[in-house]
Design an enzyme around this catalytic site. Structure first.
Site, PDB file in Angstrom:
ATOM      1  N   ARG A  26       6.305 -54.425  -3.704  1.00 38.30           N
ATOM      2  CA  ARG A  26       5.975 -54.360  -2.212  1.00 38.30           C
ATOM      3  C   ARG A  26       4.581 -53.928  -1.994  1.00 38.30           C
ATOM      4  NH1 ARG A  26       6.008 -55.753   2.833  1.00 38.30           N
ATOM      5  NH2 ARG A  26       7.058 -54.741   4.100  1.00 38.30           N
ATOM      6  N   GLU A  28       2.827 -53.032   0.328  1.00 37.71           N
ATOM      7  CA  GLU A  28       2.458 -51.962   1.448  1.00 37.71           C
ATOM      8  C   GLU A  28       3.012 -50.375   0.849  1.00 37.71           C
ATOM      9  OE1 GLU A  28       4.283 -52.556   5.140  1.00 37.71           O
ATOM     10  OE2 GLU A  28       2.970 -54.467   5.542  1.00 37.71           O
ATOM     11  N   ASP A  29       3.811 -50.640  -0.127  1.00 29.87           N
ATOM     12  CA  ASP A  29       4.488 -49.414  -0.938  1.00 29.87           C
ATOM     13  C   ASP A  29       3.503 -49.060  -2.150  1.00 29.87           C
ATOM     14  OD1 ASP A  29       6.295 -49.372   0.922  1.00 29.87           O
ATOM     15  OD2 ASP A  29       8.214 -49.870  -0.331  1.00 29.87           O
ATOM     16  N   THR A  30       3.270 -49.861  -2.922  1.00 33.31           N
ATOM     17  CA  THR A  30       2.719 -49.532  -4.283  1.00 33.31           C
ATOM     18  C   THR A  30       1.379 -50.453  -4.630  1.00 33.31           C
ATOM     19  OG1 THR A  30       4.171 -50.929  -5.416  1.00 33.31           O
ATOM     20  CG2 THR A  30       5.058 -48.837  -4.817  1.00 33.31           C
ATOM     21  N   GLY A  59       3.578 -68.050   6.270  1.00 27.21           N
ATOM     22  CA  GLY A  59       4.929 -69.042   6.010  1.00 27.21           C
ATOM     23  C   GLY A  59       6.105 -68.313   5.832  1.00 27.21           C
ATOM     24  N   GLU A  93      11.111 -63.746  -4.269  1.00 24.53           N
ATOM     25  CA  GLU A  93      10.674 -63.635  -5.547  1.00 24.53           C
ATOM     26  C   GLU A  93      11.817 -63.102  -6.489  1.00 24.53           C
ATOM     27  OE1 GLU A  93       5.984 -62.271  -4.803  1.00 24.53           O
ATOM     28  OE2 GLU A  93       7.470 -60.966  -6.064  1.00 24.53           O
TER      29      GLU A  93
END
Length: 1132
Positions: A26, A28-30, A59, A93
């Site tokens: 993710r 924004e986190d890591t 998309g 994913e």
């Protein structure tokens, strides 16, 4: 097992895989912390890793590129963080990864960063909240949501890695090790925090990726523990898969040659090779194996050339594109004309990188924790940039309390770290014979920091060949010669040498610690095996908390507890107070036992008694602060080579004639009570006499004329000296005479025309600036205080034709004689600040440097030198006109428009132009915001530039489509950068433009030097204009291109890069199209000179430039430095 077997194993296990690892996370986190650290560690370990760098996705579905990457990856690492489940793309994913795991032989490695596996599997906590939102958003796609839940449940049940309350760094290392194990690939461990080495690794990577049959061997050299092997491992890990054959032969010097030959053949042939009986058989088999395969071979820790020959043999054995990397402590492993090779010196880390590396090992973070900053800095300074020491000591102190740290700091200077010393000692142990080992130990204990020529004189006094021996130590990375021509060695190497000397003290005693030396001088210790001793009472007292207060006549010490410790060594049991100090007075009886001592340094010591038994075999005696008024007559110093009695109390150095037949250096500087020099007739070998700052010296003994070998005579600041003896005119070997500050010198009776020397020096008082006599300073004959009669007598002097360097700066001359053109050896002519000089005659045609800066009356130059400096001469119109015509002839219209934009629109105070090998470059020196080259592109061409405003490591992009029927034939490149105070004016860096599609690259030197760090300069901005030549790589529409700067020197900070591709019409090979104008790319006046309109335009632009600027420095190889009129250049 051979590397080839590993290769076969994982290749067959993971068919059709493009990547070794796919990273799912993710962003924004890591993205900017844990995942970035993990990705960097994977890449440094040579693991081909896919990471999606798109910050924002558009998309509903996964990009096709990501789908391919997942399908083509051997291992997928999923980094679960608190908000992982809130991203539908991350969940998609995950589903695809788990589907691939079910249907193919791939590995999934979950990493639970700041969540528990149960939260992921059961979708509790932040995962529960995320699915509440998903069920609202995808209420019509519940099957998709359920697929996400199933995938999360499956992945949570796998054996993963959990951070929990642990540190990130060990987790990253564990992940890398697990990946390597699963890949089943022969990889080499690289330290997790591989700090400060990326630039060199990238530079070697670029060399490895060059498929040409050029230089095939790279030599990495440096002292032990500096990181050579780690760099080689990192490079090998990252590149080995690109070669047909590969082999890493580690610990080369300690292994049998036949064993190494077998290992090499096993690795290259991918099968076990046992049938080698001797070296010759092995060499023949290696030749056959290497000639038909493109191979990468690393030979780690090679010490001797015959070792290398037994493995590689002749360079022409290698198949085209093969590369050999050799790590060594022996810089001289290959001779200059031996084979084609490149050489990289692996330097210690700078302070900033050292502190970071130490902190990671001591505190598991990039900076010291509060309360340990000062202690950390002390340790870092002690390690002096050696990565091995930083890691070992940092790890040993990790988690320890303040008391342990304080104890370690106290012991560090006395007890070297065993592991560090063990590595460093290898270089010493492999020195051939006793002579180089003794030479190293002598330098370590006594001569580190000494002028190299003086050290050679001393050491030659023992055994001839000291300079050769020192060069051998330099090749072995044990010793260096610094920019001041002094011997220098790394502090830890010095400590290693001193520890060896301590261990060998029973057979040969070298005393360098002041406390130990004081004990020996007390006379209670056996000194029969003493080779050398050094003591400095100033340092000894300061080390033991004595506060030193200096006055003109005496040195007084206020002692605390140390006074009691000293008292039992002093004469009569009391500290003696006298003219010199409160230093203890020792007995000369201590010298009785020093029957064979060679080196003595007795700074600021005081002895009573007879000097009858003073050591007779001394080669070097240094006794700063000698308290005697003259050297006793009964001292026998017939073997002495260097005598340093600086800062002494001597009035007469010695009475009568002292026989010192081997003495080459006599240093009496700062002997403020010295009135007259001694009789020199017994000093037939003297080469260097230093009397600097002997402020009461009034007489130089006439026997100075007997010193027929004297090369250097330094009389600087001998302010009481009023005349020089006539006998000095017979000093036929004199090369350097320093008279700076001899303000009362009234006459010069020397017939200087006899001198054939070099470097004849003169300055302030008699001469205002430094000059040389093979460079005879004529100002010596025109001092302002001389009478006209004396000046007439002196002007009859004939300038010797051997002159190579002539400095007439600051004189009142109006012209030079016409005969100066006949000085066939003259290379340098300095005429700075000759404010009455009006014209120069024809100068020697081969003159390299002419400096007429601040000659404000100068109006005419007959001819230019290779380099002509003319700072402040903005009224030298003839010279400026010549420069203008030269620029008009050499540069094209496009270049002139760039120059005009820099000079007229921005009003930059200083800029530099180079035009070398068809490449134009202008560099702007930015002192304030107004001087920034914001508009480096022409109006209307903004969309033609590709720009990266925050350059990090490289700039990657795809070439946009060119106009129809046009092909790329050149480019403009803009670079904005700064340099730090660590930057050397001669450090070069290169711009690499790599066509990743074709695999070829272009390497061009960034023409920004010579410059020096100047506090006023904020940054530099460079605009390069270049045409592609025959043999250069081609660049086409859609090619994947990356631009990087090599090497990545931390002293050079790249801030932004921009590139504009230039095109030419088919069939017009000589023209580059830009803004509908034809620009000729030749470096002469081919077509533009025939175009009257273009020529007129260039003349007009040049006139506008020279209206506000003048050329302050010109190099006929294609360099011009410009400054605004009224300003100095100050940048070179």
């Amino acid at each position: 097992m051979a590397a080839g077997k590993y290769q076969e194993s994982y290749s067959s296990r993971f068919p059709n895989c493009k990547y070794q690892v796919f990273l799912s996370f993710r962003g924004e986190d890591t993205r900017k912390n844990f995942t970035d650290h993990l990705y960097t560690a994977l890449v440094q370990a040579g693991i081909h890793t896919f990471r999606d760098d798109n910050e924002i996705r558009k998309g509903e579905n996964i990009d096709v590129e990501l789908q391919k990457a997942i399908q083509q990856s051997k291992i997928s690492i999923i980094v679960f963080s608190k908000d992982y489940a809130s991203s539908r793309w991350c969940l998609d994913e995950l589903v695809m990864i788990m589907e691939r795991k079910r249907n193919a032989d791939c590995i999934v490695l979950p990493v639970f960063y700041d969540v528990d596996p149960s939260q992921v599997g059961r979708q509790t906590g932040s995962f529960s909240a995320a699915f509440v939102e998903h069920e609202k958003s995808f209420n019509e796609e519940m099957e998709r949501v359920n697929g996400w839940r199933i995938a999360l449940k499956e992945v949570a049940d796998l054996a993963g890695m959990v951070l929990g309350d642990g540190y990130e760094a060990p987790l990253v290392q564990s992940i890398v090790e697990k990946v390597l194990k699963n890949l089943d690939k022969k990889m080499f461990h690289v330290p997790l925090h591989f700090i400060g080495r990326d630039p060199l690794v990238q530079y070697i990577n670029s060399w490895l990726q060059d498929g040409s049959h050029g230089v095939a061997i790279a030599l990495l050299y440096g002292i032990g523990g500096v990181g050579k092997t780690a760099i080689a491992k990192s490079v090998y890990n990252q590149n080995s898969y690109k070669f047909e054959g590969k082999s890493f032969l580690s610990n080369f010097r300690s292994k049998d040659i036949v064993f190494l030959q077998r290992q090499l053949l096993s690795d290259i042939l991918k099968k076990t090779v046992d049938g080698i009986n001797d070296e010759d058989e092995g060499i023949l088999k290696i030749k056959d194996a290497l000639c038909c395969r493109r191979t990468l071979i690393v030979l780690d820790d090679v010490d001797k050339r015959d070792q290398f020959n037994a493995i590689i043999g002749m360079q022409n054995w290698l198949c085209k594109g093969s590369k050999i990397i050799v790590t060594t402590r022996n810089k001289g492993l290959f001779s200059a004309n031996d084979i084609e090779w490149i050489r990289y010196k692996v330097e210690p880390l700078d302070i900033k990188k050292s502190l970071e590396l130490f902190s990671w090992n001591a505190f598991v973070q990039a900076d010291p924790v509060d309360g340990f900053v000062e202690a950390s800095l002390r340790i870092v300074h002690h390690c002096n940039g050696l990565p091995l020491a930083l890691r070992v000591i940092g790890s040993s102190l990790s988690g320890k309390g303040r008391e342990i740290w304080e104890s370690a700091l106290q012991q560090m200077e006395v007890i070297p770290n065993f592991k560090v010393q063990e590595i460093l000692r290898i270089s010493y142990d492999f020195l051939d014979g006793d002579y180089p080992k003794n030479l190293f130990l002598d330098i370590t204990c006594f001569f580190n920091g000494m002028d190299v020529d003086d050290a050679v004189r001393i050491l030659d006094g023992l055994d001839k060949g000291a300079r050769f021996g020192i060069d051998n130590l330099i090749d072995r990375c044990l010793v260096e010669i610094n920019s001041d021509q002094r011997l220098w060695m790394h502090q830890l190497v010095r400590d290693m040498g001193r520890e060896i000397a301590r261990q060998e003290s029973l057979k040969c005693q070298r005393i360098w610690r002041h406390e130990d030396a004081f004990t020996v001088l007390k006379g209670t210790t056996d000194a029969e095996n003493l080779r050398g001793l050094t003591i400095d009472m100033h340092a000894l007292m300061e080390d033991n908390y004595a506060k030193v207060v200096c006055t003109d006549s005496m040195v007084r010490h206020r002692l605390n507890f140390f006074q009691q410790w000293l008292s039992d060594f002093s004469y009569g049991g009391k500290l003696q107070t006298g003219q010199t100090s409160l230093f203890p007075i020792l007995s000369t009886d201590a010298f009785r036992k020093m029957t064979d001592v060679k080196f003595l340094e007795l700074n600021y010591t005081n002895f009573h008694g007879s000097f009858e038994h003073f050591p007779k075999n001394l080669i070097w005696l240094c006794w700063h602060g000698l308290p005697l008024s003259s050297i006793p007559n009964n001292v026998c110093l017939e073997k002495l080579v260097v005598l340093d009695l600086s800062r002494s109390c001597l009035v007469d150095a010695w009475k009568g004639k002292l026989f010192l037949p081997k003495l080459k250096v006599l240093d009496l500087r700062d002997s403020h009570d010295l009135i007259r020099t001694p009789d020199f007739s017994g000093l037939s070998s003297l080469e260097k006499l230093i009397l600097e700052d002997c402020i009461r010296l009034v007489q130089i003994h006439e026997s100075i004329g007997d010193l027929q070998r004297l090369l250097i005579l330094n009389l600087k600041n001998c302010t009481s000296l009023m005349e020089l003896p006539e006998e000095m005119s017979t000093l036929n070997s004199l090369q350097e005479l320093v008279l700076d500050g001899c303000s009362n010198l009234d006459s010069l009776n020397m017939e200087l025309e006899h001198h054939q020397g070099r470097n004849f020096l003169q300055s302030n008082g008699v001469v205002a600036s430094t000059s040389y006599i093979t460079s005879l300073p004529l100002k010596l004959f025109f001092p302002s205080r001389f009478s006209a009669r004396k000046m007439l007598r002196c002007t009859s002097f004939a300038l010797p034709r051997s002159v190579t360097r002539l400095d007439l700066s600051g004189t009142t001359m109006c012209s030079l004689p016409e005969s100066i053109k006949d000085l066939g050896l003259l290379d340098f002519l300095f005429l700075r600040n000759c404010k009455m000089l009006q014209a120069l005659p024809e100068l020697p045609s081969h003159l390299r440097v002419l400096d007429v800066s601040f000659c404000y009356s100068l109006q005419r130059l007959a001819n230019l030198s290779r380099w002509t400096a003319s700072e402040g001469c903005d009224q030298l119109f003839e010279f400026q006109d010549r420069i203008k015509q030269e620029l008009i002839q050499k540069l094209d219209s496009h270049v002139f428009r760039v120059m005009e934009r820099v000079s007229a629109q921005l009003q930059s105070s200083r800029f530099k132009i180079t035009f070398i090998d068809g490449i134009f470059n202008v560099v702007v020196y930015v002192f304030d915001e107004d001087e920034k080259l914001r508009g480096f592109h022409e109006e209307g061409e903004e969309d033609k530039w590709l720009i990266q405003n925050e350059f990090v490591d490289n700039f990657s992009f795809k070439i946009p489509s060119p106009p129809p029927a046009h092909r790329i034939c050149g480019f403009n490149m803009f670079t904005r950068f700064s340099v730090t105070s660590e930057y050397s004016r001669y450090d070069a860096f290169h711009i690499e433009i790599r066509n990743n599609t074709s695999g070829r690259y272009l390497l061009r030197q960034a023409s920004i030097f010579p410059i020096i760090y100047a506090p006023g300069v904020r940054e530099f901005q460079s605009l390069m204009h270049m045409k592609l030549f025959v043999g250069d790589p081609t660049f086409d529409n859609g090619d994947d291109v990356s631009i990087s700067v090599l090497p990545h020197d931390p002293a050079i900070q790249i801030k932004a890069i921009g590139v504009q591709w230039l095109h030419e019409e088919e069939g017009k090979n000589d023209d580059i199209q830009s803004k509908d104008e034809v620009i000729n790319a030749h470096n002469s006046s081919d077509d533009d000179d025939d175009d009257d309109a273009a020529h007129v335009a260039k003349v007009e632009i040049a006139s506008r430039i020279f209206r506000n600027y003048y050329c302050a420095l010109h190099g006929n190889i294609g360099w011009w430095y410009f400054a605004k009129k009224g300003l100095k250049l100050i940048l070179i």
